[in-house]
Motif scaffolding. Structure first.
Motif, PDB file in Angstrom:
ATOM      1  N   UNK A  43      10.831  -0.425  -2.874  1.00  0.00           N
ATOM      2  CA  UNK A  43       9.721   0.075  -3.688  1.00  0.00           C
ATOM      3  C   UNK A  43       8.389  -0.269  -3.026  1.00  0.00           C
ATOM      4  N   UNK A  44       7.537   0.724  -2.776  1.00  0.00           N
ATOM      5  CA  UNK A  44       6.194   0.420  -2.256  1.00  0.00           C
ATOM      6  C   UNK A  44       5.340  -0.182  -3.356  1.00  0.00           C
ATOM      7  N   UNK A  45       4.614  -1.240  -3.042  1.00  0.00           N
ATOM      8  CA  UNK A  45       3.767  -1.901  -4.033  1.00  0.00           C
ATOM      9  C   UNK A  45       2.414  -2.225  -3.408  1.00  0.00           C
ATOM     10  N   UNK A  46       1.465  -2.548  -4.248  1.00  0.00           N
ATOM     11  CA  UNK A  46       0.161  -3.050  -3.812  1.00  0.00           C
ATOM     12  C   UNK A  46       0.069  -4.520  -4.188  1.00  0.00           C
ATOM     13  N   UNK A  47      -0.361  -5.348  -3.256  1.00  0.00           N
ATOM     14  CA  UNK A  47      -0.529  -6.770  -3.516  1.00  0.00           C
ATOM     15  C   UNK A  47      -1.949  -7.181  -3.125  1.00  0.00           C
ATOM     16  N   UNK A  48      -2.374  -8.339  -3.584  1.00  0.00           N
ATOM     17  CA  UNK A  48      -3.718  -8.825  -3.275  1.00  0.00           C
ATOM     18  C   UNK A  48      -3.840  -9.190  -1.797  1.00  0.00           C
ATOM     19  N   UNK A  49      -5.027  -9.016  -1.269  1.00  0.00           N
ATOM     20  CA  UNK A  49      -5.313  -9.495   0.080  1.00  0.00           C
ATOM     21  C   UNK A  49      -5.184 -11.019   0.095  1.00  0.00           C
ATOM     22  N   UNK A  50      -4.714 -11.590   1.202  1.00  0.00           N
ATOM     23  CA  UNK A  50      -4.621 -13.050   1.270  1.00  0.00           C
ATOM     24  C   UNK A  50      -5.997 -13.697   1.150  1.00  0.00           C
ATOM     25  N   UNK A  51      -6.029 -14.887   0.567  1.00  0.00           N
ATOM     26  CA  UNK A  51      -7.264 -15.663   0.540  1.00  0.00           C
ATOM     27  C   UNK A  51      -7.520 -16.250   1.925  1.00  0.00           C
ATOM     28  N   UNK A  52      -8.659 -16.871   2.114  1.00  0.00           N
ATOM     29  CA  UNK A  52      -8.941 -17.529   3.390  1.00  0.00           C
ATOM     30  C   UNK A  52      -7.917 -18.641   3.614  1.00  0.00           C
ATOM     31  N   UNK A  53      -7.433 -18.795   4.840  1.00  0.00           N
ATOM     32  CA  UNK A  53      -6.428 -19.826   5.095  1.00  0.00           C
ATOM     33  C   UNK A  53      -6.968 -21.227   4.831  1.00  0.00           C
ATOM     34  N   UNK A  54      -6.141 -22.036   4.181  1.00  0.00           N
ATOM     35  CA  UNK A  54      -6.510 -23.418   3.920  1.00  0.00           C
ATOM     36  C   UNK A  54      -6.161 -24.308   5.103  1.00  0.00           C
TER      37      UNK A  54
END
Length: 341
Positions: free
Chosen positions: A13-24
């Motif tokens: 299933x194609x989905x939309x997810x959030x962009x990653x946050x800045x790396x910690x």
């Protein structure tokens, strides 16, 4: 951001997810360029893999580009091409304290127990990145499969003068073969698919091939190859309960049987088949960081050629239509690569 999820059995299933946050601290933001499709991905898709929960974004055989790094990261830099060691160990449990991080009691494998790389980009622990200035993304995506075979071969540890048998010529069996052939053992391979045996003969020059028919002819062939001694080291890479239960009948006295394939079914055999030869049965799970370093070097210097492995290729847009075909041996698939970006 685009991603593809295995939402239920046999359903992508194609989905939309959030962009990653800045790396910690200790993290890296990576962009997925290539994903290899392996037997684990197929088993997850078919609902047969014991450690997989739906829904999940798959992808653990990955060639990635470093987009950004967090504080304290020194092993990779922005722009590096890397393979990912996908085994997220805890560092605190009994196994980790003993250095067996591949057997971490709290292990999370990306793409299996946590979301993986079949997406545009994601965050990962930077220590799990293995860079190469020479390899392309296709090659980097195959390092993890090879690492499984590297570790399995080390567990069996075939020596000069040994006859060693690898059962199952899918990607994990082929990966084991890549390292078994670097020893001085005499290698045999067995499969029930003649096309796969042809591939091994043509690609690796292995003449000791055994076609499994289930009628006993395979034992006759093995005795012919080994002069009746049978095999000091056997690696079963099938994940098939019948093969795994029957593999002990091929073992030489004091020999070892390595299970690298995984099944959720029970394995059964009569104890004398193990007791009589004083056989050892060992398992091989995942791989270790030095395996990745070694493999990258072997590909860089030409000892391992990954080109023949890639028999099928698709991209992010076509994978929904093509993935089902990768589950079918009759398509001749050895290794499929997904071009993500």
């Amino acid at each position: 951001m685009r991603a593809i999820q295995i939402s239920e059995v046999k359903t992508l299933k194609p989905i939309e997810i959030d962009e990653p946050s800045a790396p910690g601290p200790g993290e890296a933001h990576v962009r997925t360029h290539r994903m290899g499709v392996c037997g684990t991905d197929i088993s997850c898709y078919l609902g047969k893999f014991p450690f997989f929960d739906f829904p999940r974004i798959p992808g653990h055989e990955l060639g990635v580009e470093v987009v950004a790094v967090g504080d304290g990261v020194t092993n990779v830099s922005v722009g590096d091409k890397c393979s990912i060691e996908p085994y997220m160990h805890c560092g605190e449990c009994y196994a980790c304290r003993r250095g067996a991080i591949n057997c971490c009691q709290n292990l999370k494998v990306i793409g299996v127990m946590m979301d993986g790389g079949l997406c545009e980009s994601f965050l990962v622990r930077a220590e799990k990145l293995h860079p190469s200035a020479k390899l392309n993304y296709d090659q980097l995506a195959l390092v993890e499969t090879l690492a499984i075979g590297c570790h399995a071969n080390d567990r069996g540890n075939p020596q000069g003068g040994d006859h060693a048998l690898i059962i199952g010529m899918g990607p994990i069996g082929l990966a084991t073969l890549e390292f078994a052939r670097l020893t001085n053992a005499t290698i045999s391979v067995m499969d029930m698919n003649e096309a796969r045996l042809d591939f091994v003969r043509k690609t690796y020059g292995i003449e000791n091939t055994v076609l499994f028919k289930g009628d006993g002819s395979e034992v006759d062939r093995m005795k012919e190859i080994t002069g009746g001694d049978m095999y000091q080291v056997i690696t079963d890479a099938t994940g098939n309960k019948h093969s795994m239960s029957g593999a002990l009948q091929y073992i030489a006295p004091t020999g070892s049987l390595v299970y690298v394939g995984i099944t959720t079914d029970e394995l059964t055999f009569k104890h004398p088949v193990m007791h009589r030869p004083e056989a050892s049965i060992v398992a091989s799970r995942n791989a270790l960081p030095p395996d990745f370093t070694r493999i990258i070097g072997l590909i860089e210097d030409g000892t391992i050629n990954t080109d023949p492995w890639i028999t099928h290729r698709t991209d992010f847009h076509a994978v929904l239509d093509d993935f089902e075909s990768f589950t079918k041996p009759e398509t001749g698939v050895i290794k499929a690569i997904i071009e993500v970006v």
